[in-house]
Design a protein around this motif. Sequence first.
Motif, PDB file in Angstrom:
ATOM      1  N   TRP A  92       0.694  -1.489  -0.500  1.00  0.00           N
ATOM      2  CA  TRP A  92      -0.125  -0.269   0.122  1.00  0.00           C
ATOM      3  C   TRP A  92       0.612   1.377   0.259  1.00  0.00           C
ATOM      4  CZ3 TRP A  92       0.523   3.272   4.476  1.00  0.00           C
ATOM      5  CH2 TRP A  92       1.180   2.610   5.298  1.00  0.00           C
ATOM      6  N   ALA A 128      -3.691  -6.866   1.528  1.00  0.00           N
ATOM      7  CA  ALA A 128      -4.540  -7.904   1.162  1.00  0.00           C
ATOM      8  C   ALA A 128      -3.916  -9.425   1.025  1.00  0.00           C
ATOM      9  CB  ALA A 128      -6.106  -7.064   1.155  1.00  0.00           C
ATOM     10  N   ARG A 135      -1.415 -16.223   6.512  1.00  0.00           N
ATOM     11  CA  ARG A 135      -2.665 -17.358   6.931  1.00  0.00           C
ATOM     12  C   ARG A 135      -2.783 -17.247   6.261  1.00  0.00           C
ATOM     13  NH1 ARG A 135      -4.541 -17.260  11.983  1.00  0.00           N
ATOM     14  NH2 ARG A 135      -6.274 -18.344  11.729  1.00  0.00           N
ATOM     15  N   TRP A 145     -10.350 -12.729   9.876  1.00  0.00           N
ATOM     16  CA  TRP A 145     -11.408 -11.857   9.941  1.00  0.00           C
ATOM     17  C   TRP A 145     -11.877 -10.827   8.426  1.00  0.00           C
ATOM     18  CZ3 TRP A 145      -8.834  -9.134   5.879  1.00  0.00           C
ATOM     19  CH2 TRP A 145      -7.550  -9.458   5.480  1.00  0.00           C
ATOM     20  N   TRP A 146     -11.861 -12.266   7.326  1.00  0.00           N
ATOM     21  CA  TRP A 146     -12.224 -12.140   6.187  1.00  0.00           C
ATOM     22  C   TRP A 146     -13.464 -12.035   5.730  1.00  0.00           C
ATOM     23  CZ3 TRP A 146      -8.914 -11.403   2.757  1.00  0.00           C
ATOM     24  CH2 TRP A 146      -9.345 -11.320   1.029  1.00  0.00           C
ATOM     25  N   SER A 148     -15.138 -10.013   8.294  1.00  0.00           N
ATOM     26  CA  SER A 148     -15.291  -9.368   9.594  1.00  0.00           C
ATOM     27  C   SER A 148     -15.836  -7.893   9.109  1.00  0.00           C
ATOM     28  CB  SER A 148     -14.631  -9.736   9.916  1.00  0.00           C
ATOM     29  OG  SER A 148     -13.164  -8.834  10.427  1.00  0.00           O
ATOM     30  N   PRO A 149     -15.638  -7.049  10.329  1.00  0.00           N
ATOM     31  CA  PRO A 149     -15.999  -5.684   9.422  1.00  0.00           C
ATOM     32  C   PRO A 149     -14.504  -5.458   8.671  1.00  0.00           C
ATOM     33  CG  PRO A 149     -16.549  -5.734  11.562  1.00  0.00           C
ATOM     34  CD  PRO A 149     -16.315  -7.257  11.192  1.00  0.00           C
ATOM     35  N   THR A 150     -13.711  -5.788   8.810  1.00  0.00           N
ATOM     36  CA  THR A 150     -12.168  -5.640   8.574  1.00  0.00           C
ATOM     37  C   THR A 150     -12.623  -5.636   6.845  1.00  0.00           C
ATOM     38  OG1 THR A 150     -10.878  -6.003  10.196  1.00  0.00           O
ATOM     39  CG2 THR A 150      -9.511  -5.999   8.666  1.00  0.00           C
ATOM     40  N   TRP A 151     -13.009  -6.887   6.344  1.00  0.00           N
ATOM     41  CA  TRP A 151     -13.333  -6.541   5.251  1.00  0.00           C
ATOM     42  C   TRP A 151     -13.835  -5.756   4.494  1.00  0.00           C
ATOM     43  CZ3 TRP A 151     -12.061  -8.910   0.756  1.00  0.00           C
ATOM     44  CH2 TRP A 151     -13.022  -8.915  -0.259  1.00  0.00           C
ATOM     45  N   LEU A 153     -13.935  -2.603   5.488  1.00  0.00           N
ATOM     46  CA  LEU A 153     -13.590  -1.673   4.926  1.00  0.00           C
ATOM     47  C   LEU A 153     -12.333  -1.687   3.915  1.00  0.00           C
ATOM     48  CD1 LEU A 153     -12.802  -0.600   9.145  1.00  0.00           C
ATOM     49  CD2 LEU A 153     -13.879   0.098   7.398  1.00  0.00           C
ATOM     50  N   ILE A 154     -11.977  -3.489   3.994  1.00  0.00           N
ATOM     51  CA  ILE A 154     -10.899  -3.045   2.893  1.00  0.00           C
ATOM     52  C   ILE A 154     -11.562  -2.416   1.249  1.00  0.00           C
ATOM     53  CG2 ILE A 154      -9.160  -4.502   1.295  1.00  0.00           C
ATOM     54  CD1 ILE A 154      -7.885  -5.623   4.308  1.00  0.00           C
ATOM     55  N   THR A 155     -12.910  -3.589   1.228  1.00  0.00           N
ATOM     56  CA  THR A 155     -13.304  -3.206   0.248  1.00  0.00           C
ATOM     57  C   THR A 155     -14.101  -2.259   0.057  1.00  0.00           C
ATOM     58  OG1 THR A 155     -14.754  -5.457   0.953  1.00  0.00           O
ATOM     59  CG2 THR A 155     -16.121  -4.569  -1.017  1.00  0.00           C
TER      60      THR A 155
END
Length: 263
Positions: A92, A128, A135, A145-146, A148-151, A153-155
């Motif tokens: 990134w 990502a 993993r 976390w795939w 989860s909210p992290t995913w 956010l990344i999306t």
Amino acid sequence: MLFYFGWSRQAALTEYIGFPQAEWDTGTSGFLLDSVSAIFFPIVVGLLVLIGWRLVDPAVRRWYRATEPERLTSSWKRGIGLSTRALLLLSWLVVPAIAWLITHSAVDPGWWQLAEPASLAAGVLLAAYGVVLARHAETGSGPTWWSSPTWLLITGLTVALLFWTVHEFAVIEGHGEAAQFIQRFKDQPGITLYSHDDLRMVAPGIRVTRYASPGAYEFRYQGLHLFARSGGRLLLLPDGWTFDQPYVFVIREDDQVRIEYSR
């Protein structure tokens, strides 16, 4: 979304030529048609990248597991393995930095406006992917976390960056089409404009004739070329149009004027 990309392309085109986009009334259908060229190339590139990723993903996963530092006996191989993993996780930051160097040293710096969002999107996706590989090598499955909210956010971040990328591509497309039009605008139909009143059209290349004899139209203007016809108005460029003197005349078609087209 298609409407916005078409509008962005048209706005960039009219800005380059020298008049506000609102004067060119193409309607919703015009914006949608213009969006096709703005999104076609990004979609093709995205699909090619996706296909390429699907083809190389199994080999990359095998290589990632085979180069785990604890499996390597050579110190330099372990160093390469650790460095590769670090670069992947820092994509990134690394990818935009490389894009900035390329655009400012090897190509026109103006391309940075497109390279900036595209490189940021690529960097986020690669980072990502690096987490997924780490993993998978550790547990044989994707990260917990795939879903989860992290995913999410990344999306969301990736979608926003891709939207920004397509917008910038639409702007470049608009500028490119405008530059091509200007190169050949004198091949467009010539316009001779007759008017009852003095329109005060003063620009390089325009020739004005005032008739002494009585008639419906007293003034004649030559040296004009048609850019577009929109909403009962003519958008005209003079023979002497230049980027430094971007004259554009908007003439309403009514009983006060008469238009002659010529080639």
